[in-house]
Design a protein around this motif. Sequence first.
Motif, mmCIF file in Angstrom:
data_model
loop_
_atom_site.group_PDB
_atom_site.id
_atom_site.type_symbol
_atom_site.label_atom_id
_atom_site.label_comp_id
_atom_site.label_asym_id
_atom_site.label_seq_id
_atom_site.Cartn_x
_atom_site.Cartn_y
_atom_site.Cartn_z
ATOM 1 N N THR A 192 14.876 -8.871 8.526
ATOM 2 C CA THR A 192 13.574 -9.517 8.413
ATOM 3 C C THR A 192 13.652 -10.773 7.549
ATOM 4 O OG1 THR A 192 13.002 -8.123 6.526
ATOM 5 C CG2 THR A 192 12.322 -7.354 8.709
ATOM 6 N N LEU A 193 12.732 -11.677 7.784
ATOM 7 C CA LEU A 193 12.624 -12.898 7.001
ATOM 8 C C LEU A 193 11.893 -12.618 5.688
ATOM 9 C CD1 LEU A 193 11.350 -15.262 9.855
ATOM 10 C CD2 LEU A 193 13.680 -15.169 8.952
ATOM 11 N N PRO A 194 12.091 -13.465 4.693
ATOM 12 C CA PRO A 194 11.267 -13.344 3.482
ATOM 13 C C PRO A 194 9.796 -13.613 3.817
ATOM 14 C CG PRO A 194 13.155 -14.796 3.122
ATOM 15 C CD PRO A 194 13.081 -14.547 4.591
ATOM 16 N N ASP A 195 8.931 -13.136 2.985
ATOM 17 C CA ASP A 195 7.509 -13.429 3.148
ATOM 18 C C ASP A 195 7.245 -14.911 2.909
ATOM 19 O OD1 ASP A 195 6.743 -10.783 3.671
ATOM 20 O OD2 ASP A 195 6.581 -10.322 1.528
ATOM 21 N N GLY A 196 6.261 -15.443 3.628
ATOM 22 C CA GLY A 196 5.769 -16.776 3.327
ATOM 23 C C GLY A 196 6.600 -17.930 3.851
ATOM 24 N N VAL A 197 7.472 -17.686 4.841
ATOM 25 C CA VAL A 197 8.302 -18.786 5.340
ATOM 26 C C VAL A 197 8.058 -19.107 6.806
ATOM 27 C CG1 VAL A 197 10.104 -18.270 3.657
ATOM 28 C CG2 VAL A 197 10.280 -17.313 5.968
ATOM 29 N N ALA A 198 7.320 -18.253 7.534
ATOM 30 C CA ALA A 198 7.179 -18.473 8.973
ATOM 31 C C ALA A 198 5.855 -17.926 9.483
ATOM 32 C CB ALA A 198 8.337 -17.815 9.714
ATOM 33 N N LEU A 199 5.430 -18.473 10.624
ATOM 34 C CA LEU A 199 4.215 -18.050 11.317
ATOM 35 C C LEU A 199 4.562 -17.646 12.740
ATOM 36 C CD1 LEU A 199 1.940 -21.080 10.297
ATOM 37 C CD2 LEU A 199 2.112 -18.869 9.128
ATOM 38 N N ASP A 200 3.784 -16.728 13.334
ATOM 39 C CA ASP A 200 3.973 -16.396 14.737
ATOM 40 C C ASP A 200 3.202 -17.393 15.602
ATOM 41 O OD1 ASP A 200 1.293 -15.614 14.767
ATOM 42 O OD2 ASP A 200 1.741 -13.466 14.661
ATOM 43 N N GLU A 201 3.219 -17.184 16.914
ATOM 44 C CA GLU A 201 2.615 -18.168 17.814
ATOM 45 C C GLU A 201 1.099 -18.269 17.662
ATOM 46 O OE1 GLU A 201 3.356 -17.207 21.873
ATOM 47 O OE2 GLU A 201 2.897 -15.078 21.622
ATOM 48 N N ASP A 202 0.484 -17.266 17.031
ATOM 49 C CA ASP A 202 -0.960 -17.322 16.783
ATOM 50 C C ASP A 202 -1.295 -17.901 15.412
ATOM 51 O OD1 ASP A 202 -1.618 -16.104 19.280
ATOM 52 O OD2 ASP A 202 -1.051 -14.157 18.447
ATOM 53 N N GLY A 203 -0.245 -18.310 14.672
ATOM 54 C CA GLY A 203 -0.474 -18.890 13.362
ATOM 55 C C GLY A 203 -0.593 -17.885 12.250
ATOM 56 N N ASN A 204 -0.191 -16.630 12.512
ATOM 57 C CA ASN A 204 -0.251 -15.591 11.493
ATOM 58 C C ASN A 204 1.097 -15.471 10.792
ATOM 59 O OD1 ASN A 204 -2.943 -14.744 12.248
ATOM 60 N ND2 ASN A 204 -2.009 -13.795 14.054
#
Length: 327
Positions: A192-204
Motif C-alpha cells: 500500500t501507498l502512504p497516506d496523503g500521496v494519491a487520489l483515486d479517479e473520483d478524487g478521493n
Amino acid sequence: MNVSFEDVVEAGARCLQQEGVEPSTAEAVVRHMATADLWGRHSHGLTTRFAAAVASARSGAGRRRPRVIDDAGARLVLDDTNGFGYGAGVMATDHLIERAGDHSLASVALRNTSHTGMLGFLADRGARAGIVTLGFTHCRPMVTPPGGKAALFGSNPIAFGFPAEPDPILVDMSTAAVTYGALLVHRQDGTTLPDGVALDEDGNPTTDAEAAMSGAMMPFGGHRGGALAAAIQLMAGVMTGAHVFPKGNEGYGLLLIGLRRDAFGAADDYDRAVAEFAHGYLATPAVQGDDLRLPGSMRYRQARDAAGIIEIPDELAIDLGLRGVSS
C-alpha cells in the motif's frame, strides 16, 4: 538472480537491437536502467522498466532519432520525433557538455520525446564532465495541482549535478509526493501507498497503487511543491516547445542548462569552495540516531557496495541468457 552490471547491459542492449533499436541507443537505455538498480532506485530499474522498453522498441521508437531544429552554438533545440527518450536524453546531455565546455554557459532543449528516465542520471553525467548541470522535465498528466482532484502536471522532476570529489553532489527530486515508478513498484509488490500521496479517479484519497494510476498523485509539500511543479511544467513544456500537457507517452520536454565549473572564476577556486561546502555540511552536528549525508551520496554508496552486481528477476535473466554470479 544476481548478475553482472556490464553483462546485463550487453545482453539487454542486444535484445533491443534485435527489435530494431540503433546500438548506441539500445546501450544507453539498458545502462540507464541498470544504473538505477545499482543506485538502489528500482522504480527506474530493469525489473520495472525493461518490458516497457521492449514494447516501445517493437512500436518503432528505436528507429527514430533526434533532429536539430535550431543550433545557435550555446543554445541547441532538438526534436526527438517521439523516439526513445533515454537515448535522446543522453545525446542532449553530451551536447550540453560540449557546448558548455566551449561557451561556459549553454542550454539544450529537447522536445517531442518520451520518458527520459532518471533526471539525476543525466545530471551526474554532466557533473562528471565538469559541468554544473540543471535539468527539468515533464510528462503526461499524473499529478493534481494543490486543491485539485484530477491529474494535470507530470511528475515533474528537477535535478542539479555539481562536480565534486569523489562523486558529484546530486540533487534529483520529483515534485510529486510519490513517483510514478514507486506506484509501479507498489503495484508489483502488492504493497500500500502512504497516506496523503494519491487520489483515486473520483478524487478521493487512496493508498491503492492501482487506484492511484487511474486517479492522480499529489504534489509534495502542498502549495510549495505545487508551485515548483508548475514552474517545471512551464520550463519543460513551454520553453522547449514540447506539448504543454502531453496526452500519452509522447510530446514530453527536457530542458538542460549547463555551466562550466570555471564559468565565474578559476576551476581551482570552484574545487576548493565545493570541498569547503561539503566539509561544512558533513561537519554539522547531527540529531542523535541520525547521520548527515550529501545529496545523492546514498546512490553512490549503494553502487560501491554492490560492486558491479545487481539483482533482477530470474525470468528476465533467463530471457537475456544470463547466468547468476556471487554477490
